[in-house]
Write a protein that holds these residues in place. Structure first.
Motif, PDB file in Angstrom:
ATOM      1  N   SER A 181     -14.852  55.698 -58.100  1.00 43.66           N
ATOM      2  CA  SER A 181     -15.699  56.604 -57.344  1.00 43.66           C
ATOM      3  C   SER A 181     -14.840  57.664 -56.667  1.00 43.66           C
ATOM      4  N   GLU A 182     -15.489  58.570 -55.968  1.00 45.22           N
ATOM      5  CA  GLU A 182     -14.769  59.609 -55.249  1.00 45.22           C
ATOM      6  C   GLU A 182     -13.888  59.023 -54.149  1.00 45.22           C
ATOM      7  N   LEU A 183     -14.261  57.864 -53.627  1.00 47.98           N
ATOM      8  CA  LEU A 183     -13.420  57.215 -52.613  1.00 47.98           C
ATOM      9  C   LEU A 183     -12.059  56.865 -53.196  1.00 47.98           C
ATOM     10  N   ASN A 184     -12.070  56.300 -54.395  1.00 46.95           N
ATOM     11  CA  ASN A 184     -10.815  55.966 -55.074  1.00 46.95           C
ATOM     12  C   ASN A 184      -9.986  57.222 -55.319  1.00 46.95           C
ATOM     13  N   HIS A 185     -10.654  58.263 -55.780  1.00 48.19           N
ATOM     14  CA  HIS A 185      -9.947  59.492 -56.143  1.00 48.19           C
ATOM     15  C   HIS A 185      -9.346  60.174 -54.923  1.00 48.19           C
ATOM     16  N   GLU A 186     -10.069  60.200 -53.800  1.00 50.10           N
ATOM     17  CA  GLU A 186      -9.536  60.814 -52.579  1.00 50.10           C
ATOM     18  C   GLU A 186      -8.355  60.016 -52.042  1.00 50.10           C
ATOM     19  N   SER A 187      -8.470  58.702 -52.071  1.00 48.99           N
ATOM     20  CA  SER A 187      -7.365  57.855 -51.601  1.00 48.99           C
ATOM     21  C   SER A 187      -6.135  58.042 -52.481  1.00 48.99           C
ATOM     22  N   LEU A 188      -6.350  58.121 -53.783  1.00 49.20           N
ATOM     23  CA  LEU A 188      -5.245  58.346 -54.716  1.00 49.20           C
ATOM     24  C   LEU A 188      -4.581  59.693 -54.451  1.00 49.20           C
ATOM     25  N   ALA A 189      -5.383  60.708 -54.151  1.00 50.26           N
ATOM     26  CA  ALA A 189      -4.839  62.036 -53.872  1.00 50.26           C
ATOM     27  C   ALA A 189      -3.931  62.012 -52.650  1.00 50.26           C
ATOM     28  N   ILE A 190      -4.314  61.260 -51.626  1.00 50.58           N
ATOM     29  CA  ILE A 190      -3.475  61.154 -50.427  1.00 50.58           C
ATOM     30  C   ILE A 190      -2.180  60.421 -50.745  1.00 50.58           C
ATOM     31  N   LEU A 191      -2.279  59.319 -51.468  1.00 46.37           N
ATOM     32  CA  LEU A 191      -1.087  58.536 -51.807  1.00 46.37           C
ATOM     33  C   LEU A 191      -0.121  59.315 -52.694  1.00 46.37           C
ATOM     34  N   SER A 192      -0.645  60.242 -53.498  1.00 46.46           N
ATOM     35  CA  SER A 192       0.229  61.019 -54.377  1.00 46.46           C
ATOM     36  C   SER A 192       1.147  61.941 -53.590  1.00 46.46           C
ATOM     37  N   MET A 193       0.833  62.153 -52.305  1.00 50.90           N
ATOM     38  CA  MET A 193       1.663  63.005 -51.451  1.00 50.90           C
ATOM     39  C   MET A 193       2.569  62.211 -50.529  1.00 50.90           C
ATOM     40  N   ILE A 194       2.531  60.872 -50.642  1.00 52.91           N
ATOM     41  CA  ILE A 194       3.278  60.001 -49.728  1.00 52.91           C
ATOM     42  C   ILE A 194       4.171  59.066 -50.537  1.00 52.91           C
ATOM     43  N   SER A 195       5.393  58.882 -50.104  1.00 54.71           N
ATOM     44  CA  SER A 195       6.274  57.921 -50.784  1.00 54.71           C
ATOM     45  C   SER A 195       5.865  56.505 -50.415  1.00 54.71           C
ATOM     46  N   ASN A 251      -2.810  63.419 -60.043  1.00 55.52           N
ATOM     47  CA  ASN A 251      -2.584  62.453 -58.967  1.00 55.52           C
ATOM     48  C   ASN A 251      -2.237  61.076 -59.522  1.00 55.52           C
ATOM     49  N   SER A 252      -2.878  60.711 -60.619  1.00 54.62           N
ATOM     50  CA  SER A 252      -2.566  59.443 -61.264  1.00 54.62           C
ATOM     51  C   SER A 252      -1.143  59.449 -61.818  1.00 54.62           C
ATOM     52  N   ALA A 253      -0.752  60.562 -62.445  1.00 57.81           N
ATOM     53  CA  ALA A 253       0.616  60.690 -62.953  1.00 57.81           C
ATOM     54  C   ALA A 253       1.626  60.598 -61.819  1.00 57.81           C
ATOM     55  N   ALA A 254       1.280  61.197 -60.666  1.00 61.34           N
ATOM     56  CA  ALA A 254       2.174  61.132 -59.506  1.00 61.34           C
ATOM     57  C   ALA A 254       2.362  59.691 -59.049  1.00 61.34           C
ATOM     58  N   MET A 255       1.276  58.938 -59.022  1.00 67.77           N
ATOM     59  CA  MET A 255       1.369  57.533 -58.604  1.00 67.77           C
ATOM     60  C   MET A 255       2.183  56.718 -59.607  1.00 67.77           C
ATOM     61  N   ILE A 256       1.994  56.986 -60.889  1.00 68.23           N
ATOM     62  CA  ILE A 256       2.772  56.283 -61.910  1.00 68.23           C
ATOM     63  C   ILE A 256       4.260  56.567 -61.739  1.00 68.23           C
ATOM     64  N   GLU A 257       4.604  57.827 -61.472  1.00 72.45           N
ATOM     65  CA  GLU A 257       6.018  58.181 -61.270  1.00 72.45           C
ATOM     66  C   GLU A 257       6.573  57.514 -60.031  1.00 72.45           C
ATOM     67  N   ILE A 258       5.816  57.523 -58.936  1.00 66.52           N
ATOM     68  CA  ILE A 258       6.267  56.906 -57.679  1.00 66.52           C
ATOM     69  C   ILE A 258       6.536  55.423 -57.881  1.00 66.52           C
ATOM     70  N   VAL A 259       5.608  54.745 -58.556  1.00 73.16           N
ATOM     71  CA  VAL A 259       5.743  53.298 -58.760  1.00 73.16           C
ATOM     72  C   VAL A 259       6.894  52.995 -59.715  1.00 73.16           C
ATOM     73  N   THR A 260       6.985  53.729 -60.821  1.00 74.89           N
ATOM     74  CA  THR A 260       8.043  53.489 -61.800  1.00 74.89           C
ATOM     75  C   THR A 260       9.420  53.700 -61.185  1.00 74.89           C
ATOM     76  N   ALA A 261       9.569  54.769 -60.421  1.00 75.18           N
ATOM     77  CA  ALA A 261      10.856  55.045 -59.790  1.00 75.18           C
ATOM     78  C   ALA A 261      11.130  54.133 -58.602  1.00 75.18           C
TER      79      ALA A 261
END
Length: 416
Positions: free
Chosen positions: A164-178, A211-221
């Motif tokens: 849902s949009e809740l998931n997407h908004e939360s993911l967007a915030i996390l993509s900007m945070i280490s 944003n999903s790609a950003a999270m994948i990169e953050i987690v992988t690294a």
């Protein structure tokens, strides 16, 4: 103080109490600590971040790490800047203050509470996203109030259903945070969570893909386990999703930055680089290479060199008509690192293909390499250049061979 250091060096003196006691530079955001001393915010934050728990001036313990803006001193500094603008001094801007922790906590509670109406939760998360986008200081406040754990729980609340949009908004915030390693493990150790992120790489909205790609990169690294990184890079569709962002006509600068970071992180896993080649990363990299900014271009070239270390990648790059001319042109043009990666990729490609050798010579690689070995570039870049010169020796024009004695290559050069 941008644009004003040179005039100050030739006579204008900064008042003593306008200088930060740590950096000795004019303060742009003066803050007062619990001991009563005032410092520039960035300087005292760096002081504390490196593990210091005492006041730099008084040496008294910092029992409270709160930083109180010194508005009066800042206004005095701004007035002084205006009064001395004839000397080239620029007025310091009024800094934005970090978000109120109480407001951030309220928004996090509202966004995560299932008892709150959906639209109110969504509004709260959108406000948090705006705060995180506004400044790194706001992101730090979100992190300090347990924001990462709360947002992760929302993103992965139900990975089996449609997001849902809740998931997407939360993911967007996390993509900007280490994320911490523990938080990266929270994602990486559950295959359904990684699979959910990969599924979002194919969402119809490009921002959600990024944003999903950003999270994948953050987690992988962010995970130390080579086994976990290999598991992530082995998930079906992950390379296709990342390459899809690179190929997307709507990809903006942020999309290109994040997608190349993610592709590089995944390609660090040796055993799955062939998946990157199969997914079409070679033409995507070459076609987008000139669009990357400096740091991203370095990472893209590093990815090219990594893929050139496997036979399928090397063959794919050699088969692309633009690869060799582009790599030759890049040498000494972007940065020392970019030159090193470009030379390494050329060395691999030319070692595997005589046609590539002829293309490199036709593109003017000889002149580039001779300039490289005389430059202040890295020693590894010079070694690669020397090896490439030796490899191409039989392809040199005869008039060039006669003048190349100073650049003869040693037989015992060790490749990087």
């Amino acid at each position: 103080m941008p644009g004003s250091l040179e005039p100050l060096d030739v006579g204008l003196q900064i008042p003593y109490h306008f200088r930060c006691p740590i950096s000795l530079e004019l303060m742009s955001d003066p803050v007062t600590v619990c001991t009563g001393q005032t410092y520039d915010r960035s300087s005292i934050e760096s002081w504390v971040a490196t593990g210091n728990i005492t006041c730099p001036v008084t040496r008294a313990p910092l029992l409270d790490f709160s930083l109180i803006p010194n508005h009066t001193l800042r206004r005095l500094i701004q007035d002084w800047c205006v009064a001395n603008r004839s000397f080239g001094v620029e007025r310091i801007p009024t800094p934005k203050q970090p978000a109120d922790p109480c407001v951030v906590r309220m928004l996090l509670n509202q966004g995560s509470s299932e008892s709150v109406a959906f639209n109110l939760r969504l509004i709260a998360l959108r406000k948090l996203r705006a705060l995180a986008r506004d400044s790194d200081k706001n992101s730090a406040v979100i992190v300090a109030n347990n924001g990462r754990e709360i947002l992760l729980s929302i993103v992965f609340s139900d990975v089996s259903s449609n997001s849902s949009e809740l998931n997407h908004e939360s993911l967007a915030i996390l993509s900007m945070i280490s994320l911490s390693e523990a938080e990266c493990l929270y994602v990486a150790t559950i295959s359904d969570r990684v699979g959910y992120l990969v599924k979002l790489l194919f969402h119809s909205n490009i921002d959600i893909q990024v944003n999903s790609a950003a999270m994948i990169e953050i987690v992988t690294a962010g995970v130390r386990s080579a086994e976990l990184r290999a598991q992530i890079s082995n998930v079906d569709g992950i390379f296709e999703g990342i390459v899809g962002i690179l190929n997307c006509p709507l990809a903006n600068a942020r999309a290109l930055k994040i997608s190349i970071k993610a592709l590089f992180a995944l390609c660090l896993v040796k055993q799955h680089r062939n998946k990157a080649v199969t997914a079409g990363s070679v033409p995507a990299l070459i076609n987008r290479l000139v669009e990357f900014e400096k740091c991203d271009a370095e990472r893209a070239l590093a990815t090219v060199e990594l893929l050139c270390r496997i036979s399928s990648g090397c063959a794919s790059f050699a088969a692309h008509a633009l690869t060799v001319p582009l790599l030759v042109r890049i040498i000494l043009k972007i940065s020392d690192r970019a030159t090193e990666y470009a030379a390494g990729a050329l060395l691999s490609i030319c070692s595997a293909s005589e046609q590539a050798q002829r293309e490199a010579v036709s593109a003017g690689v000889l002149t580039q390499l001779l300039l490289l070995v005389q430059s202040d570039c890295t020693e590894r870049a010079k070694r690669k250049a020397q090896m490439l010169l030796k490899l191409l020796r039989n392809s040199w024009p005869e008039d060039s061979i006669a003048n190349s004695g100073d650049f003869a290559c040693a037989d015992d050069v060790v490749p990087f």
